[in-house]
Scaffold this motif. Sequence first.
Motif, PDB file in Angstrom:
ATOM      1  N   LEU A 112       0.967  -1.099  -0.621  1.00 39.07           N
ATOM      2  CA  LEU A 112      -0.219  -0.458  -0.342  1.00 39.07           C
ATOM      3  C   LEU A 112       0.941   1.370   0.789  1.00 39.07           C
ATOM      4  O   LEU A 112       1.695   1.535   0.820  1.00 39.07           O
ATOM      5  CB  LEU A 112      -1.256  -0.275   1.520  1.00 39.07           C
ATOM      6  N   TYR A 113       1.017   1.768  -0.516  1.00 37.14           N
ATOM      7  CA  TYR A 113       1.448   3.343  -0.975  1.00 37.14           C
ATOM      8  C   TYR A 113       0.249   4.251  -0.423  1.00 37.14           C
ATOM      9  O   TYR A 113      -0.667   4.570  -1.462  1.00 37.14           O
ATOM     10  CB  TYR A 113       2.122   3.575  -2.631  1.00 37.14           C
ATOM     11  N   ALA A 114       1.099   5.458  -0.179  1.00 35.91           N
ATOM     12  CA  ALA A 114       0.037   6.855   0.380  1.00 35.91           C
ATOM     13  C   ALA A 114       0.774   7.621  -0.076  1.00 35.91           C
ATOM     14  O   ALA A 114       1.989   7.918   1.055  1.00 35.91           O
ATOM     15  CB  ALA A 114      -0.888   6.769   1.386  1.00 35.91           C
ATOM     16  N   SER A 115       0.354   9.010  -0.424  1.00 35.02           N
ATOM     17  CA  SER A 115       1.137   9.871  -0.404  1.00 35.02           C
ATOM     18  C   SER A 115       1.234  11.124   0.784  1.00 35.02           C
ATOM     19  O   SER A 115       2.440  11.983   1.154  1.00 35.02           O
ATOM     20  CB  SER A 115       0.890  11.510  -1.749  1.00 35.02           C
ATOM     21  N   ASN A 116      -0.286  10.749   1.121  1.00 28.15           N
ATOM     22  CA  ASN A 116      -0.386  11.189   2.620  1.00 28.15           C
ATOM     23  C   ASN A 116      -1.634  10.014   3.190  1.00 28.15           C
ATOM     24  O   ASN A 116      -2.132   9.578   2.918  1.00 28.15           O
ATOM     25  CB  ASN A 116      -0.873  12.354   2.215  1.00 28.15           C
ATOM     26  N   PHE A 117      -0.710   9.598   4.780  1.00 27.03           N
ATOM     27  CA  PHE A 117      -1.129   8.531   5.436  1.00 27.03           C
ATOM     28  C   PHE A 117      -2.303   9.069   6.136  1.00 27.03           C
ATOM     29  O   PHE A 117      -3.605   8.943   6.881  1.00 27.03           O
ATOM     30  CB  PHE A 117      -1.154   7.468   5.806  1.00 27.03           C
ATOM     31  N   SER A 118      -2.142  10.480   6.481  1.00 28.41           N
ATOM     32  CA  SER A 118      -4.062  11.442   7.017  1.00 28.41           C
ATOM     33  C   SER A 118      -5.174  11.142   6.874  1.00 28.41           C
ATOM     34  O   SER A 118      -5.334  11.004   5.861  1.00 28.41           O
ATOM     35  CB  SER A 118      -2.977  13.514   7.414  1.00 28.41           C
ATOM     36  N   LEU A 119      -5.792  10.891   7.239  1.00 30.46           N
ATOM     37  CA  LEU A 119      -7.515  10.264   7.406  1.00 30.46           C
ATOM     38  C   LEU A 119      -7.869  11.668   7.468  1.00 30.46           C
ATOM     39  O   LEU A 119      -8.494  11.549   6.009  1.00 30.46           O
ATOM     40  CB  LEU A 119      -8.003   9.499   8.626  1.00 30.46           C
ATOM     41  N   GLY A 120      -8.198  12.989   7.849  1.00 32.30           N
ATOM     42  CA  GLY A 120      -7.730  14.023   7.011  1.00 32.30           C
ATOM     43  C   GLY A 120      -7.592  14.856   5.298  1.00 32.30           C
ATOM     44  O   GLY A 120      -8.544  14.982   4.165  1.00 32.30           O
ATOM     45  N   VAL A 121      -6.432  14.024   5.646  1.00 28.74           N
ATOM     46  CA  VAL A 121      -5.913  14.448   3.977  1.00 28.74           C
ATOM     47  C   VAL A 121      -6.626  13.517   3.183  1.00 28.74           C
ATOM     48  O   VAL A 121      -6.964  13.823   1.520  1.00 28.74           O
ATOM     49  CB  VAL A 121      -4.475  13.952   3.780  1.00 28.74           C
TER      50      VAL A 121
END
Length: 233
Positions: free
Chosen positions: A94-103
């Motif tokens: 799993l890749y995410a540029s941002n893991f923040s739930l809000g983002v």
Amino acid sequence: MNIALLGYGKMGKAIEKIAVDRGHQIILKVSSTTENFSLDAIDVAIDFSLPTTAVANISECIKNNVPVISGTTGWLDHYQDIVSLCHAEQGTFLYASNFSLGVNIFFELNKTLAKLLKGLPQYNVSMEEIHHTQKLDAPSGTAITLAEGIIEATDYKNWTLDAPKQNEIGILATRIENVPGTHEINYDSEVDSIQIKHTAHSREGFALGAVIAAEYVHDKKGVFTMKDVLNIS
């Protein structure tokens, strides 16, 4: 879960605290000076390393059947190679540029606004992202994801850090001491402006999202995104 932290900088330390608070164990910490490490007894690995080491770290996990999530940016020229490796090895990534739930909610809001304004060419879109001075890449991976969301939904073709040409999204990348991350998207016309903005107050939001993503993938096979974690269709 037994967790390996591939990268033990500020984000790694923030992830460690939240993971332990949620009942997990950190049994491996890999820093930029670590030469060899074993993935034995690891349930899931969390990669927040450097662009120069991320591909090797992620590949090693997949080849050793260790689910791995990555938030490292700056290596995405090799993303499809990692996806192919994951499928070939029947691994978990799993890749995410941002893991923040809000983002990640902000990503969806961004796409919706872009769709609504697609038929109104009088609005010109621009973006500003602000991060701490230690951030190595510009624009941020989050800003690129936001720009790609706009491009997908509109007639814009590209993003640029320079003065934008026609059908380009101009991104202003600013670096200020001790800023976790701010992303602002502006749609400006002669008569009004529409703005959406996400401001992170600390690294804890990113760390929490990373741990939640690790909890999600640790018993699964395949390639995932934060949309899977948040059940966003």
